[in-house]
Design a protein around this motif. Structure first.
Motif, PDB file in Angstrom:
ATOM      1  N   GLY A 276      -0.354  -7.110  -2.636  1.00 36.70           N
ATOM      2  CA  GLY A 276       0.813  -8.007  -2.444  1.00 36.70           C
ATOM      3  C   GLY A 276       1.978  -7.378  -1.790  1.00 36.70           C
ATOM      4  O   GLY A 276       2.809  -8.000  -0.821  1.00 36.70           O
ATOM      5  N   ALA A 277       2.328  -6.181  -2.252  1.00 33.90           N
ATOM      6  CA  ALA A 277       3.634  -5.431  -1.658  1.00 33.90           C
ATOM      7  C   ALA A 277       3.530  -5.008  -0.379  1.00 33.90           C
ATOM      8  O   ALA A 277       4.578  -5.141   0.505  1.00 33.90           O
ATOM      9  CB  ALA A 277       3.735  -4.061  -2.818  1.00 33.90           C
ATOM     10  N   VAL A 278       2.413  -4.735   0.026  1.00 32.30           N
ATOM     11  CA  VAL A 278       2.229  -4.439   1.541  1.00 32.30           C
ATOM     12  C   VAL A 278       2.286  -5.403   2.354  1.00 32.30           C
ATOM     13  O   VAL A 278       2.995  -5.454   3.482  1.00 32.30           O
ATOM     14  CB  VAL A 278       0.471  -3.833   1.766  1.00 32.30           C
ATOM     15  CG1 VAL A 278       0.367  -3.802   3.172  1.00 32.30           C
ATOM     16  CG2 VAL A 278       0.606  -2.552   1.121  1.00 32.30           C
ATOM     17  N   GLU A 279       1.929  -6.794   1.980  1.00 33.65           N
ATOM     18  CA  GLU A 279       2.026  -7.787   2.614  1.00 33.65           C
ATOM     19  C   GLU A 279       3.482  -8.316   2.672  1.00 33.65           C
ATOM     20  O   GLU A 279       4.159  -8.617   3.869  1.00 33.65           O
ATOM     21  CB  GLU A 279       1.461  -9.114   1.857  1.00 33.65           C
ATOM     22  CG  GLU A 279       1.745 -10.439   2.578  1.00 33.65           C
ATOM     23  CD  GLU A 279       0.748 -11.596   1.946  1.00 33.65           C
ATOM     24  OE1 GLU A 279       1.193 -12.864   2.127  1.00 33.65           O
ATOM     25  OE2 GLU A 279      -0.187 -11.250   1.096  1.00 33.65           O
ATOM     26  N   MET A 280       4.119  -8.211   1.664  1.00 34.45           N
ATOM     27  CA  MET A 280       5.748  -8.498   1.591  1.00 34.45           C
ATOM     28  C   MET A 280       6.556  -7.593   2.385  1.00 34.45           C
ATOM     29  O   MET A 280       7.420  -7.859   3.239  1.00 34.45           O
ATOM     30  CB  MET A 280       6.320  -8.345   0.059  1.00 34.45           C
ATOM     31  CG  MET A 280       5.933  -9.688  -0.793  1.00 34.45           C
ATOM     32  SD  MET A 280       6.083  -9.097  -2.486  1.00 34.45           S
ATOM     33  CE  MET A 280       7.801  -9.241  -2.709  1.00 34.45           C
ATOM     34  N   ALA A 281       6.172  -6.154   2.333  1.00 35.64           N
ATOM     35  CA  ALA A 281       6.796  -5.156   3.071  1.00 35.64           C
ATOM     36  C   ALA A 281       6.316  -5.507   4.779  1.00 35.64           C
ATOM     37  O   ALA A 281       7.263  -4.957   5.478  1.00 35.64           O
ATOM     38  CB  ALA A 281       6.176  -3.914   2.765  1.00 35.64           C
TER      39      ALA A 281
ATOM     40  N   ILE B 177       4.269   0.344   2.729  1.00 38.36           N
ATOM     41  CA  ILE B 177       3.172   0.158   3.286  1.00 38.36           C
ATOM     42  C   ILE B 177       2.521   1.551   3.169  1.00 38.36           C
ATOM     43  O   ILE B 177       1.093   1.653   2.809  1.00 38.36           O
ATOM     44  CB  ILE B 177       3.365  -0.236   4.725  1.00 38.36           C
ATOM     45  CG1 ILE B 177       3.754  -1.752   4.706  1.00 38.36           C
ATOM     46  CG2 ILE B 177       2.123  -0.193   5.540  1.00 38.36           C
ATOM     47  CD1 ILE B 177       4.227  -2.138   6.023  1.00 38.36           C
ATOM     48  N   THR B 178       3.017   2.557   3.521  1.00 38.04           N
ATOM     49  CA  THR B 178       2.264   3.620   3.828  1.00 38.04           C
ATOM     50  C   THR B 178       1.675   4.418   2.559  1.00 38.04           C
ATOM     51  O   THR B 178       0.481   4.535   2.229  1.00 38.04           O
ATOM     52  CB  THR B 178       3.230   4.871   4.438  1.00 38.04           C
ATOM     53  OG1 THR B 178       3.698   4.423   5.921  1.00 38.04           O
ATOM     54  CG2 THR B 178       2.532   6.311   4.650  1.00 38.04           C
ATOM     55  N   ALA B 179       2.611   4.299   1.659  1.00 39.62           N
ATOM     56  CA  ALA B 179       2.335   4.710   0.025  1.00 39.62           C
ATOM     57  C   ALA B 179       1.317   4.109  -0.638  1.00 39.62           C
ATOM     58  O   ALA B 179       0.369   4.489  -1.053  1.00 39.62           O
ATOM     59  CB  ALA B 179       3.499   5.142  -0.423  1.00 39.62           C
ATOM     60  N   GLN B 180       1.561   2.609  -0.427  1.00 39.94           N
ATOM     61  CA  GLN B 180       0.783   1.870  -1.414  1.00 39.94           C
ATOM     62  C   GLN B 180      -0.574   1.582  -0.687  1.00 39.94           C
ATOM     63  O   GLN B 180      -1.579   1.424  -1.433  1.00 39.94           O
ATOM     64  CB  GLN B 180       1.361   0.568  -1.523  1.00 39.94           C
ATOM     65  CG  GLN B 180       2.596   0.871  -2.546  1.00 39.94           C
ATOM     66  CD  GLN B 180       3.166  -0.402  -3.270  1.00 39.94           C
ATOM     67  OE1 GLN B 180       2.208  -1.319  -3.576  1.00 39.94           O
ATOM     68  NE2 GLN B 180       4.300  -0.434  -3.729  1.00 39.94           N
TER      69      GLN B 180
END
Length: 218
Positions: A176-181, A201-204
């Protein structure tokens, strides 16, 4: 229209700064008031800098910060449980790394919102899952956010059951965080916010791969 208004605003700011500089130059000629003139110049520069920062962001940047803060806070809540409930040293290590990465990011995004004159989400909306960002919408509506039932189950779990549940939930949370980012990278304007989105995006994405391996899926 927005571009025209921005150019007009910048022109007005430039004219104001020029006028202020002329006034300060005149004041500087008075030896008895040199200190006062210098102070005014510093305040003028600070004000101009603040105006520039305020203009450099858009609504998407605000939405990103106001959404990602409670999203990160819930991840911290989940990670905090691992110290006493996880059985795997690898899960505990991962949870610790999540805390160290995301807590500073929360402070950074909070600072942006304050400088923009926008609402900063409440300290720990993940605790009651009521959101906390503008509009009062439920935080569980954001991609990857866990609802109250999910969080209650995690709180009651321990040992290997906790490890599996934590990893499964955190993978979804990270996705979800990657999508938001990704949305921020595409639609945002504020450079530091887009840079943070890229880092998320890179870290998660890397952590998702790590967690899938721990679950035996990688």
């Amino acid at each position: 229209m927005t571009s025209t208004r921005t150019l007009m605003r910048r022109a007005a700011l430039a004219a104001t700064a020029t006028a202020a500089a002329l006034v300060l130059a005149a004041c500087g000629g008075n030896g008895s008031d040199t200190g006062s003139g210098t102070g005014s110049g510093s305040r003028t520069s600070a004000s101009a800098s603040a105006d520039t920062t305020a203009e450099a962001h858009n609504d998407q940047d605000v939405a990103f910060a106001q959404g990602m803060i409670p999203h990160h806070q819930q991840a911290l809540e989940m990670a905090g449980m691992a110290a006493t409930q996880a059985s795997s040293a690898q899960v505990k290590d991962l949870a610790s790394r999540i805390e160290k990465a995301q807590d500073p990011e929360i402070r950074t995004m909070s600072g942006w919102l304050e400088s923009w004159g926008e609402d900063v989400p409440s300290s720990m909306p993940g605790m009651d899952h009521s959101g906390g960002h503008s509009g009062g919408s439920d935080g569980s509506d954001m991609p990857g956010m866990m609802d109250t039932e999910d969080m209650d189950k995690l709180k009651k779990a321990s040992g290997e059951d906790f490890d599996t549940m934590f990893l499964t939930m955190m993978i979804e949370h990270h996705e979800g965080a990657v999508e938001m980012a990704g949305t921020e990278k595409e639609q945002g304007r504020y450079g530091p916010a887009k840079k943070l989105a890229d880092a998320v995006i890179t870290a998660q994405t890397a952590e998702i791969a790590e967690m899938n391996k721990l679950l035996g899926k990688g």
